[in-house]
Design a protein around this motif. Structure first.
Motif, PDB file in Angstrom:
ATOM      1  N   GLY A 162       0.853  -1.186   0.000  1.00  0.00           N
ATOM      2  CA  GLY A 162       0.000   0.000   0.000  1.00  0.00           C
ATOM      3  C   GLY A 162       0.884   1.230   0.000  1.00  0.00           C
ATOM      4  O   GLY A 162       2.108   1.141   0.138  1.00  0.00           O
ATOM      5  N   LYS A 163       0.256   2.382  -0.140  1.00  0.00           N
ATOM      6  CA  LYS A 163       0.996   3.634  -0.150  1.00  0.00           C
ATOM      7  C   LYS A 163       1.672   3.868   1.197  1.00  0.00           C
ATOM      8  O   LYS A 163       1.218   3.381   2.232  1.00  0.00           O
ATOM      9  CB  LYS A 163       0.057   4.808  -0.441  1.00  0.00           C
ATOM     10  CG  LYS A 163      -0.448   4.860  -1.848  1.00  0.00           C
ATOM     11  CD  LYS A 163      -1.302   6.098  -2.060  1.00  0.00           C
ATOM     12  CE  LYS A 163      -1.806   6.174  -3.474  1.00  0.00           C
ATOM     13  NZ  LYS A 163      -2.616   7.392  -3.681  1.00  0.00           N
ATOM     14  N   SER A 164       2.721   4.629   1.159  1.00  0.00           N
ATOM     15  CA  SER A 164       3.439   5.004   2.366  1.00  0.00           C
ATOM     16  C   SER A 164       2.517   5.767   3.310  1.00  0.00           C
ATOM     17  O   SER A 164       1.744   6.630   2.893  1.00  0.00           O
ATOM     18  CB  SER A 164       4.632   5.887   1.984  1.00  0.00           C
ATOM     19  OG  SER A 164       5.317   6.307   3.125  1.00  0.00           O
ATOM     20  N   GLY A 165       2.572   5.418   4.586  1.00  0.00           N
ATOM     21  CA  GLY A 165       1.802   6.129   5.598  1.00  0.00           C
ATOM     22  C   GLY A 165       0.399   5.614   5.836  1.00  0.00           C
ATOM     23  O   GLY A 165      -0.343   6.190   6.623  1.00  0.00           O
ATOM     24  N   LEU A 166       0.015   4.523   5.200  1.00  0.00           N
ATOM     25  CA  LEU A 166      -1.336   3.992   5.377  1.00  0.00           C
ATOM     26  C   LEU A 166      -1.485   3.084   6.592  1.00  0.00           C
ATOM     27  O   LEU A 166      -2.589   2.675   6.921  1.00  0.00           O
ATOM     28  CB  LEU A 166      -1.791   3.242   4.120  1.00  0.00           C
ATOM     29  CG  LEU A 166      -2.046   4.112   2.901  1.00  0.00           C
ATOM     30  CD1 LEU A 166      -2.486   3.253   1.725  1.00  0.00           C
ATOM     31  CD2 LEU A 166      -3.097   5.164   3.194  1.00  0.00           C
ATOM     32  N   GLY A 167      -0.372   2.723   7.235  1.00  0.00           N
ATOM     33  CA  GLY A 167      -0.453   1.948   8.470  1.00  0.00           C
ATOM     34  C   GLY A 167      -0.123   0.477   8.344  1.00  0.00           C
ATOM     35  O   GLY A 167      -0.523  -0.326   9.176  1.00  0.00           O
ATOM     36  N   LYS A 168       0.625   0.115   7.306  1.00  0.00           N
ATOM     37  CA  LYS A 168       0.995  -1.299   7.121  1.00  0.00           C
ATOM     38  C   LYS A 168       1.832  -1.805   8.287  1.00  0.00           C
ATOM     39  O   LYS A 168       1.536  -2.860   8.851  1.00  0.00           O
ATOM     40  CB  LYS A 168       1.757  -1.480   5.806  1.00  0.00           C
ATOM     41  CG  LYS A 168       0.968  -1.099   4.565  1.00  0.00           C
ATOM     42  CD  LYS A 168       1.822  -1.161   3.318  1.00  0.00           C
ATOM     43  CE  LYS A 168       3.016  -0.253   3.319  1.00  0.00           C
ATOM     44  NZ  LYS A 168       2.749   1.189   3.318  1.00  0.00           N
ATOM     45  N   SER A 169       2.841  -1.064   8.660  1.00  0.00           N
ATOM     46  CA  SER A 169       3.710  -1.483   9.770  1.00  0.00           C
ATOM     47  C   SER A 169       2.946  -1.515  11.081  1.00  0.00           C
ATOM     48  O   SER A 169       3.122  -2.423  11.900  1.00  0.00           O
ATOM     49  CB  SER A 169       4.916  -0.545   9.893  1.00  0.00           C
ATOM     50  OG  SER A 169       5.728  -0.646   8.752  1.00  0.00           O
ATOM     51  N   SER A 170       2.091  -0.533  11.308  1.00  0.00           N
ATOM     52  CA  SER A 170       1.281  -0.511  12.524  1.00  0.00           C
ATOM     53  C   SER A 170       0.329  -1.698  12.572  1.00  0.00           C
ATOM     54  O   SER A 170       0.148  -2.314  13.624  1.00  0.00           O
ATOM     55  CB  SER A 170       0.478   0.792  12.607  1.00  0.00           C
ATOM     56  OG  SER A 170       1.334   1.900  12.753  1.00  0.00           O
ATOM     57  N   LEU A 171      -0.267  -2.024  11.437  1.00  0.00           N
ATOM     58  CA  LEU A 171      -1.170  -3.176  11.362  1.00  0.00           C
ATOM     59  C   LEU A 171      -0.440  -4.453  11.753  1.00  0.00           C
ATOM     60  O   LEU A 171      -0.966  -5.269  12.512  1.00  0.00           O
ATOM     61  CB  LEU A 171      -1.748  -3.303   9.953  1.00  0.00           C
ATOM     62  CG  LEU A 171      -2.685  -4.470   9.688  1.00  0.00           C
ATOM     63  CD1 LEU A 171      -3.961  -4.336  10.517  1.00  0.00           C
ATOM     64  CD2 LEU A 171      -3.026  -4.544   8.212  1.00  0.00           C
ATOM     65  N   LEU A 172       0.765  -4.602  11.260  1.00  0.00           N
ATOM     66  CA  LEU A 172       1.552  -5.791  11.601  1.00  0.00           C
ATOM     67  C   LEU A 172       2.033  -5.753  13.046  1.00  0.00           C
ATOM     68  O   LEU A 172       1.858  -6.709  13.796  1.00  0.00           O
ATOM     69  CB  LEU A 172       2.743  -5.930  10.655  1.00  0.00           C
ATOM     70  CG  LEU A 172       2.397  -6.306   9.223  1.00  0.00           C
ATOM     71  CD1 LEU A 172       3.638  -6.208   8.344  1.00  0.00           C
ATOM     72  CD2 LEU A 172       1.803  -7.696   9.155  1.00  0.00           C
ATOM     73  N   ASN A 173       2.646  -4.636  13.455  1.00  0.00           N
ATOM     74  CA  ASN A 173       3.250  -4.536  14.789  1.00  0.00           C
ATOM     75  C   ASN A 173       2.232  -4.598  15.920  1.00  0.00           C
ATOM     76  O   ASN A 173       2.408  -5.348  16.878  1.00  0.00           O
ATOM     77  CB  ASN A 173       4.044  -3.234  14.925  1.00  0.00           C
ATOM     78  CG  ASN A 173       5.264  -3.187  14.061  1.00  0.00           C
ATOM     79  OD1 ASN A 173       5.764  -4.208  13.611  1.00  0.00           O
ATOM     80  ND2 ASN A 173       5.742  -1.994  13.789  1.00  0.00           N
ATOM     81  N   ALA A 174       1.209  -3.782  15.842  1.00  0.00           N
ATOM     82  CA  ALA A 174       0.261  -3.658  16.951  1.00  0.00           C
ATOM     83  C   ALA A 174      -0.994  -4.500  16.761  1.00  0.00           C
ATOM     84  O   ALA A 174      -1.752  -4.689  17.708  1.00  0.00           O
ATOM     85  CB  ALA A 174      -0.136  -2.194  17.134  1.00  0.00           C
ATOM     86  N   GLY A 175      -1.213  -5.008  15.550  1.00  0.00           N
ATOM     87  CA  GLY A 175      -2.402  -5.804  15.297  1.00  0.00           C
ATOM     88  C   GLY A 175      -2.134  -7.277  15.148  1.00  0.00           C
ATOM     89  O   GLY A 175      -2.599  -8.090  15.941  1.00  0.00           O
ATOM     90  N   VAL A 176      -1.346  -7.652  14.147  1.00  0.00           N
ATOM     91  CA  VAL A 176      -1.169  -9.067  13.801  1.00  0.00           C
ATOM     92  C   VAL A 176      -0.165  -9.776  14.712  1.00  0.00           C
ATOM     93  O   VAL A 176      -0.441 -10.883  15.189  1.00  0.00           O
ATOM     94  CB  VAL A 176      -0.761  -9.207  12.318  1.00  0.00           C
ATOM     95  CG1 VAL A 176      -0.469 -10.649  11.969  1.00  0.00           C
ATOM     96  CG2 VAL A 176      -1.853  -8.658  11.412  1.00  0.00           C
ATOM     97  N   LEU A 177       0.984  -9.187  14.950  1.00  0.00           N
ATOM     98  CA  LEU A 177       2.016  -9.865  15.755  1.00  0.00           C
ATOM     99  C   LEU A 177       1.534 -10.264  17.150  1.00  0.00           C
ATOM    100  O   LEU A 177       1.811 -11.385  17.588  1.00  0.00           O
ATOM    101  CB  LEU A 177       3.278  -9.011  15.838  1.00  0.00           C
ATOM    102  CG  LEU A 177       4.064  -8.876  14.542  1.00  0.00           C
ATOM    103  CD1 LEU A 177       5.291  -7.997  14.735  1.00  0.00           C
ATOM    104  CD2 LEU A 177       4.465 -10.230  13.982  1.00  0.00           C
TER     105      LEU A 177
END
Length: 72
Positions: free
Chosen positions: A49-64
């Motif tokens: 996805g585009k930069s800044g849409l929350g991909k890392s946050s989704l993985l770090n705080a959601g999926v992991l």
């Protein structure tokens, strides 16, 4: 900054949410659940996805954290 002046903000700014900020990461539970299920079913999953849409946050705080819960 003194410890008593430290505030927890809903949006951490340019840095993504971390796993220990899961308590303030909300509103993406459907995305989190679907991605977690997909990762468990498939050998390879591409999250883009585009930069800044929350991909890392989704993985770090959601999926992991779900993987940690799943091990219990």
């Amino acid at each position: 900054m003194k410890p008593e002046q430290t505030k927890t903000h809903r949006y951490p700014g340019v840095k993504p949410f971390s796993e220990n900020e899961r308590h303030v990461f909300y509103g993406r539970s459907t995305d989190t659940r679907k991605l977690f299920q997909l990762i468990n079913l498939e050998k390879l999953v591409l999250l883009y996805g585009k930069s800044g849409l929350g991909k890392s946050s989704l993985l770090n705080a959601g999926v992991l954290p779900l993987f940690d819960e799943d091990e219990d």
